[in-house]
Write an enzyme that holds these catalytic residues in place. Structure first.
Site, PDB file in Angstrom:
ATOM      1  N   ASN A  28       0.840  -1.202   0.000  1.00  0.00           N
ATOM      2  CA  ASN A  28       0.000   0.000   0.000  1.00  0.00           C
ATOM      3  C   ASN A  28       0.873   1.250   0.000  1.00  0.00           C
ATOM      4  O   ASN A  28       1.931   1.300   0.640  1.00  0.00           O
ATOM      5  CB  ASN A  28      -1.028   0.006   1.139  1.00  0.00           C
ATOM      6  CG  ASN A  28      -0.456  -0.143   2.529  1.00  0.00           C
ATOM      7  OD1 ASN A  28       0.594  -0.735   2.717  1.00  0.00           O
ATOM      8  ND2 ASN A  28      -1.149   0.391   3.512  1.00  0.00           N
ATOM      9  N   GLU A  30       0.409   5.255   0.517  1.00  0.00           N
ATOM     10  CA  GLU A  30      -0.505   6.316   0.936  1.00  0.00           C
ATOM     11  C   GLU A  30      -0.013   7.679   0.471  1.00  0.00           C
ATOM     12  O   GLU A  30       1.066   7.808  -0.122  1.00  0.00           O
ATOM     13  CB  GLU A  30      -0.660   6.262   2.466  1.00  0.00           C
ATOM     14  CG  GLU A  30      -1.277   4.943   2.904  1.00  0.00           C
ATOM     15  CD  GLU A  30      -1.554   4.856   4.389  1.00  0.00           C
ATOM     16  OE1 GLU A  30      -1.054   5.689   5.175  1.00  0.00           O
ATOM     17  OE2 GLU A  30      -2.296   3.924   4.767  1.00  0.00           O
ATOM     18  N   CYS A  39      -4.078   0.530  -2.592  1.00  0.00           N
ATOM     19  CA  CYS A  39      -3.922  -0.671  -1.761  1.00  0.00           C
ATOM     20  C   CYS A  39      -2.837  -1.586  -2.330  1.00  0.00           C
ATOM     21  O   CYS A  39      -2.510  -1.539  -3.527  1.00  0.00           O
ATOM     22  CB  CYS A  39      -5.226  -1.452  -1.706  1.00  0.00           C
ATOM     23  SG  CYS A  39      -6.573  -0.610  -0.879  1.00  0.00           S
ATOM     24  N   GLU A  41      -2.999  -4.765  -2.960  1.00  0.00           N
ATOM     25  CA  GLU A  41      -3.488  -5.702  -3.982  1.00  0.00           C
ATOM     26  C   GLU A  41      -3.485  -5.056  -5.358  1.00  0.00           C
ATOM     27  O   GLU A  41      -3.032  -5.652  -6.343  1.00  0.00           O
ATOM     28  CB  GLU A  41      -4.913  -6.152  -3.649  1.00  0.00           C
ATOM     29  CG  GLU A  41      -5.031  -6.920  -2.349  1.00  0.00           C
ATOM     30  CD  GLU A  41      -5.324  -6.020  -1.154  1.00  0.00           C
ATOM     31  OE1 GLU A  41      -4.814  -4.876  -1.107  1.00  0.00           O
ATOM     32  OE2 GLU A  41      -6.055  -6.469  -0.259  1.00  0.00           O
ATOM     33  N   CYS A  72     -10.204  -4.843   0.204  1.00  0.00           N
ATOM     34  CA  CYS A  72     -11.317  -3.889   0.186  1.00  0.00           C
ATOM     35  C   CYS A  72     -12.175  -4.145  -1.055  1.00  0.00           C
ATOM     36  O   CYS A  72     -11.795  -4.902  -1.969  1.00  0.00           O
ATOM     37  CB  CYS A  72     -10.797  -2.452   0.201  1.00  0.00           C
ATOM     38  SG  CYS A  72     -10.194  -1.867  -1.399  1.00  0.00           S
ATOM     39  N   CYS A  75     -10.523  -3.439  -4.478  1.00  0.00           N
ATOM     40  CA  CYS A  75      -9.512  -4.460  -4.813  1.00  0.00           C
ATOM     41  C   CYS A  75     -10.175  -5.769  -5.213  1.00  0.00           C
ATOM     42  O   CYS A  75      -9.688  -6.468  -6.108  1.00  0.00           O
ATOM     43  CB  CYS A  75      -8.559  -4.670  -3.652  1.00  0.00           C
ATOM     44  SG  CYS A  75      -7.425  -3.287  -3.435  1.00  0.00           S
TER      45      CYS A  75
HETATM   46  N1  THU Z   1      -5.321  -1.404   2.477  1.00  0.00           N
HETATM   47  C1  THU Z   1      -4.737  -2.265   1.588  1.00  0.00           C
HETATM   48  O1  THU Z   1      -3.599  -2.076   1.145  1.00  0.00           O
HETATM   49  N2  THU Z   1      -5.459  -3.331   1.194  1.00  0.00           N
HETATM   50  C2  THU Z   1      -6.724  -3.597   1.599  1.00  0.00           C
HETATM   51  O2  THU Z   1      -7.362  -4.496   1.065  1.00  0.00           O
HETATM   52  C3  THU Z   1      -7.324  -2.823   2.673  1.00  0.00           C
HETATM   53  C4  THU Z   1      -6.643  -1.550   2.991  1.00  0.00           C
HETATM   54  C5  THU Z   1      -4.551  -0.235   2.893  1.00  0.00           C
HETATM   55  C6  THU Z   1      -5.081   1.059   2.362  1.00  0.00           C
HETATM   56  C7  THU Z   1      -4.552   2.033   3.394  1.00  0.00           C
HETATM   57  O3  THU Z   1      -3.219   2.376   3.022  1.00  0.00           O
HETATM   58  C8  THU Z   1      -4.491   1.233   4.682  1.00  0.00           C
HETATM   59  O4  THU Z   1      -4.595  -0.128   4.298  1.00  0.00           O
HETATM   60  C9  THU Z   1      -5.599   1.560   5.654  1.00  0.00           C
HETATM   61  O5  THU Z   1      -6.829   1.496   5.054  1.00  0.00           O
END
Ligand code: THU
Length: 116
Positions: A28, A30, A39, A41, A72, A75
């Protein structure tokens, strides 16, 4: 894992296994503009597509949280585009691993057959 998650502090790594045996990493990433985050994935899928890989066998997820977490909604939709029946393995930092499939995680998805 190489996550960039200074805002949520929730690190996620993805390992996407392609049909040719290659494993493509995702993390991930940000941003100070929070909605710009991607994310793990989707970062793995985008990296694989950019490398010319489109056929996937499985994906493994690892998070900095104690329990396994599932992809999520966005994804799930992106994974289903390329591998609707692929197994998804998820591990938390306690070592607990769970398995599901993309189809179980996203039943009755909108797909290419739904387009006119
Ligand atoms: N996140 C992912 O990388 N994958 C997911 O399936 C759920 C959430 C990340 C996004 C964000 O950077 C952090 O988790 C908190 O939501």
């Amino acid at each position: 894992m190489n996550a960039y998650a200074p805002y949520s502090k929730f690190q996620v790594g993805a390992a996407l296994l392609a049909e040719n045996g290659e494993i493509i990493a995702g993390a991930n990433v940000e941003n100070a503009s929070y909605p710009a985050a991607i994310c793990a994935e989707r970062s793995a899928v985008c990296s694989a597509i950019a490398q010319g890989l489109r056929n996937f066998v499985a994906i493994g997820l690892m998070t900095s949280g104690a329990k396994p977490a599932w992809p999520c909604g966005i994804c799930r939709q992106v994974l289903a585009e390329f591998a609707p029946n692929m197994p998804v393995y998820s591990a938390g930092n306690s070592g607990e691993v769970e398995m599901s499939t993309v189809a179980e995680l996203l039943p009755k998805r909108f797909g290419p057959d739904d387009l006119p």
